[in-house]
Design a protein around this motif. Structure first.
Motif, PDB file in Angstrom:
ATOM      1  N   LYS A  95       9.412 -30.822  65.533  1.00 14.17           N
ATOM      2  CA  LYS A  95      10.512 -30.933  64.568  1.00 14.17           C
ATOM      3  C   LYS A  95      10.155 -30.344  63.203  1.00 14.17           C
ATOM      4  O   LYS A  95      10.945 -29.579  62.626  1.00 14.17           O
ATOM      5  CB  LYS A  95      10.937 -32.400  64.425  1.00 14.17           C
ATOM      6  N   PRO A  96       8.983 -30.685  62.631  1.00 13.00           N
ATOM      7  CA  PRO A  96       8.633 -30.111  61.313  1.00 13.00           C
ATOM      8  C   PRO A  96       8.578 -28.593  61.320  1.00 13.00           C
ATOM      9  O   PRO A  96       8.969 -27.958  60.335  1.00 13.00           O
ATOM     10  CB  PRO A  96       7.245 -30.714  61.038  1.00 13.00           C
ATOM     11  N   LYS A  97       8.107 -27.994  62.410  1.00 15.51           N
ATOM     12  CA  LYS A  97       8.022 -26.533  62.474  1.00 15.51           C
ATOM     13  C   LYS A  97       9.408 -25.904  62.469  1.00 15.51           C
ATOM     14  O   LYS A  97       9.651 -24.883  61.807  1.00 15.51           O
ATOM     15  CB  LYS A  97       7.233 -26.115  63.725  1.00 15.51           C
ATOM     16  N   PHE A  98      10.327 -26.488  63.199  1.00 16.27           N
ATOM     17  CA  PHE A  98      11.699 -25.975  63.228  1.00 16.27           C
ATOM     18  C   PHE A  98      12.370 -26.175  61.871  1.00 16.27           C
ATOM     19  O   PHE A  98      13.125 -25.317  61.406  1.00 16.27           O
ATOM     20  CB  PHE A  98      12.493 -26.674  64.336  1.00 16.27           C
ATOM     21  N   GLU A  99      12.104 -27.311  61.236  1.00 21.54           N
ATOM     22  CA  GLU A  99      12.706 -27.595  59.925  1.00 21.54           C
ATOM     23  C   GLU A  99      12.215 -26.616  58.871  1.00 21.54           C
ATOM     24  O   GLU A  99      12.972 -26.198  57.985  1.00 21.54           O
ATOM     25  CB  GLU A  99      12.394 -29.034  59.510  1.00 21.54           C
ATOM     26  N   VAL A 100      10.934 -26.229  58.967  1.00 19.45           N
ATOM     27  CA  VAL A 100      10.367 -25.240  58.036  1.00 19.45           C
ATOM     28  C   VAL A 100      11.153 -23.942  58.114  1.00 19.45           C
ATOM     29  O   VAL A 100      11.550 -23.359  57.094  1.00 19.45           O
ATOM     30  CB  VAL A 100       8.870 -24.983  58.362  1.00 19.45           C
ATOM     31  N   MET A 101      11.400 -23.459  59.329  1.00 19.90           N
ATOM     32  CA  MET A 101      12.106 -22.196  59.499  1.00 19.90           C
ATOM     33  C   MET A 101      13.553 -22.295  59.022  1.00 19.90           C
ATOM     34  O   MET A 101      14.080 -21.373  58.395  1.00 19.90           O
ATOM     35  CB  MET A 101      12.045 -21.752  60.955  1.00 19.90           C
ATOM     36  N   ARG A 102      14.192 -23.430  59.280  1.00 18.17           N
ATOM     37  CA  ARG A 102      15.577 -23.598  58.824  1.00 18.17           C
ATOM     38  C   ARG A 102      15.626 -23.664  57.296  1.00 18.17           C
ATOM     39  O   ARG A 102      16.524 -23.076  56.672  1.00 18.17           O
ATOM     40  CB  ARG A 102      16.188 -24.857  59.437  1.00 18.17           C
ATOM     41  N   ASP A 103      14.676 -24.370  56.698  1.00 15.17           N
ATOM     42  CA  ASP A 103      14.629 -24.472  55.237  1.00 15.17           C
ATOM     43  C   ASP A 103      14.429 -23.109  54.575  1.00 15.17           C
ATOM     44  O   ASP A 103      14.918 -22.866  53.470  1.00 15.17           O
ATOM     45  CB  ASP A 103      13.498 -25.412  54.800  1.00 15.17           C
ATOM     46  N   LEU A 104      13.709 -22.204  55.277  1.00 17.55           N
ATOM     47  CA  LEU A 104      13.447 -20.876  54.724  1.00 17.55           C
ATOM     48  C   LEU A 104      14.590 -19.900  54.992  1.00 17.55           C
ATOM     49  O   LEU A 104      14.565 -18.761  54.528  1.00 17.55           O
ATOM     50  CB  LEU A 104      12.139 -20.318  55.305  1.00 17.55           C
ATOM     51  N   GLY A 105      15.605 -20.348  55.739  1.00 15.21           N
ATOM     52  CA  GLY A 105      16.791 -19.531  55.921  1.00 15.21           C
ATOM     53  C   GLY A 105      16.991 -18.913  57.283  1.00 15.21           C
ATOM     54  O   GLY A 105      17.926 -18.133  57.493  1.00 15.21           O
ATOM     55  N   PHE A 106      16.113 -19.224  58.250  1.00 15.35           N
ATOM     56  CA  PHE A 106      16.289 -18.688  59.602  1.00 15.35           C
ATOM     57  C   PHE A 106      17.411 -19.433  60.316  1.00 15.35           C
ATOM     58  O   PHE A 106      17.507 -20.663  60.236  1.00 15.35           O
ATOM     59  CB  PHE A 106      14.992 -18.836  60.410  1.00 15.35           C
ATOM     60  N   SER A 107      18.234 -18.690  61.017  1.00 14.58           N
ATOM     61  CA  SER A 107      19.300 -19.306  61.810  1.00 14.58           C
ATOM     62  C   SER A 107      18.720 -19.838  63.118  1.00 14.58           C
ATOM     63  O   SER A 107      17.612 -19.463  63.519  1.00 14.58           O
ATOM     64  CB  SER A 107      20.386 -18.281  62.120  1.00 14.58           C
ATOM     65  N   ASP A 108      19.484 -20.701  63.790  1.00 11.72           N
ATOM     66  CA  ASP A 108      19.029 -21.238  65.077  1.00 11.72           C
ATOM     67  C   ASP A 108      18.817 -20.123  66.105  1.00 11.72           C
ATOM     68  O   ASP A 108      17.871 -20.153  66.893  1.00 11.72           O
ATOM     69  CB  ASP A 108      20.054 -22.249  65.615  1.00 11.72           C
ATOM     70  N   THR A 109      19.688 -19.126  66.068  1.00 13.01           N
ATOM     71  CA  THR A 109      19.561 -17.996  66.995  1.00 13.01           C
ATOM     72  C   THR A 109      18.271 -17.231  66.736  1.00 13.01           C
ATOM     73  O   THR A 109      17.558 -16.839  67.674  1.00 13.01           O
ATOM     74  CB  THR A 109      20.763 -17.035  66.853  1.00 13.01           C
ATOM     75  N   GLN A 110      17.951 -17.014  65.464  1.00 11.34           N
ATOM     76  CA  GLN A 110      16.723 -16.294  65.116  1.00 11.34           C
ATOM     77  C   GLN A 110      15.482 -17.096  65.514  1.00 11.34           C
ATOM     78  O   GLN A 110      14.491 -16.528  66.005  1.00 11.34           O
ATOM     79  CB  GLN A 110      16.707 -16.002  63.615  1.00 11.34           C
TER      80      GLN A 110
END
Length: 389
Positions: free
Chosen positions: A119-134
């Motif tokens: 979960k933390p790894k996915f949250e990091v990417m979302r916080d930085l602006g990556f979309s779920d698809t990316q």
């Protein structure tokens, strides 16, 4: 007399069933022995390990795939944690095909703790602006990137890569193909490498190309990168030229030992030192060919197509062409139309094999079809490895 009596008593004992042999051979013991032998013969094969069966049942992996994936998972005896990992991926938009690809590449992800690791790894990417698809594309393409997805590691890289790449889609492409862009030190490796390439007159566009498509180039040790540039310099390729870039890209995939071995091989085929350098400068991709491929093509060009080695070194692009799809069928057709007198003048072999398929068909197949109706079929058959004449 005593000996006869003793033997007689033994015989009586044997016949009366009191001896050890008679006990062993009694009907009940014989049946028991047969049952034991039969049960051993009918024992099923060793029980399938839990994790292998789990991978087959939960994701539809084949037995060989499950066996391979399970090698680092033999300690897992319960479905609890694997189930939570699979559920997490599915909730985040990964298909079973995506998950299967991830596990076949990085099976230890099944050991990860969902709440404290994934979960933390996915949250990091979302916080930085990556979309779920990316995020899905990135992790599916290169599952090992999961090991490096932390805020302090990813954020400065994204900021740096944004100075070269136009979008997060480009960043995803780059990282997907080359995990060293996350694994290598930003300050000690990636930034110094890019600065060095600028010194070597690599254009902005070519650095972008290396980031997106140059797997294992920007993230390799700076010492290694400098060694490659040194070898390109020794070949006499001018900095800033397109050929410098192409030669550099080729040598990134060829070790020093491989390079030396390829040079010795080419020399053993009869090329002079000047011919070798000429060939490499014009077509550095020949350094990436296997020894077998290289020998077969040079042998064909000299013995079958009648080319001199000096001609091959002048037009080394021929060595990079496919034997079965280009060199052999076109050489076959060339000889046939020359024998039939359809060509008014001799054509250089390089031109004959290097023009596009469309131009070749129009100029040398369809244009002669009226005088040689079977020619299209001859060429089609030769391209399939069948020679009609």
């Amino acid at each position: 007399m005593m000996l006869v009596r003793k033997n007689s008593s033994l015989l009586v004992g044997f016949l009366s069933g009191t001896s050890k042999i008679s006990i062993l051979l009694s009907p009940s013991n014989t049946l028991t022995s047969l049952r034991l032998l039969t049960s051993k013969a009918d024992d099923p094969s060793p029980k399938t390990p839990f994790i292998v069966k789990y991978l087959i049942d939960s994701l539809g992996l084949s037995s060989p795939e499950a066996d391979k994936c399970s090698k680092s998972l033999t300690h897992i005896k319960s479905p609890s944690n694997p189930d939570s990992v699979l559920e997490f991926f599915r909730k985040n938009g990964f298909t079973d095909a995506d998950i299967k690809r991830i596990l076949c590449s990085h099976s230890r992800v099944l050991c990860a703790k969902v709440d404290s690791t994934l979960k933390p790894k996915f949250e990091v990417m979302r916080d930085l602006g990556f979309s779920d698809t990316q995020i899905t594309k990135l992790i599916t393409a290169n599952p090992l990137t999961l090991n490096y997805l932390s805020y302090c590691n990813l954020r400065p890289r994204i900021e740096f890569f944004n100075t070269f790449l136009d979008s997060y889609d480009d960043i995803v492409k780059a990282i997907s193909k080359d995990k060293s862009l996350l694994a290598s030190s930003l300050e000690k490796t990636i930034k110094p490498n890019i600065a060095f390439l600028k010194e070597c007159q690599f254009s902005f566009e070519r650095i972008v190309s290396l980031l997106i498509r140059g797997r294992g180039v920007i993230g390799r040790a700076p010492k290694s990168l400098k060694s490659i540039v040194k070898r390109v310099n020794e070949l006499g390729v001018p900095h800033g030229s397109g050929m410098f870039f192409l030669t550099f890209r080729c040598l990134c995939g060829v070790s020093v030992d491989m390079f030396d071995a390829k040079m010795k091989l080419l020399a053993s085929l009869g090329f002079s030192q000047s011919e070798l350098l000429s060939a490499i400068l014009k077509q550095p991709l020949i350094l990436c060919l296997s020894a077998k491929n290289l020998c077969e093509k040079v042998d064909f060009l000299v013995k079958e197509a009648g080319c001199e080695l000096s001609y091959v070194s002048r037009y080394p692009t021929m060595v990079g062409l496919s034997m079965t799809k280009r060199l052999i069928p076109r050489n076959y057709v060339m000889k046939l139309i020359m024998e039939r007198g359809l060509l008014k003048k001799k054509i250089g072999f390089f031109y004959f094999v290097s023009i596009s398929e469309r131009n070749f068909l129009n100029k040398y197949i369809f244009s002669f079809q009226q005088r040689m109706p079977e020619l299209p079929n001859i060429y089609r058959s030769a391209s399939a490895g069948k020679f009609l004449y």
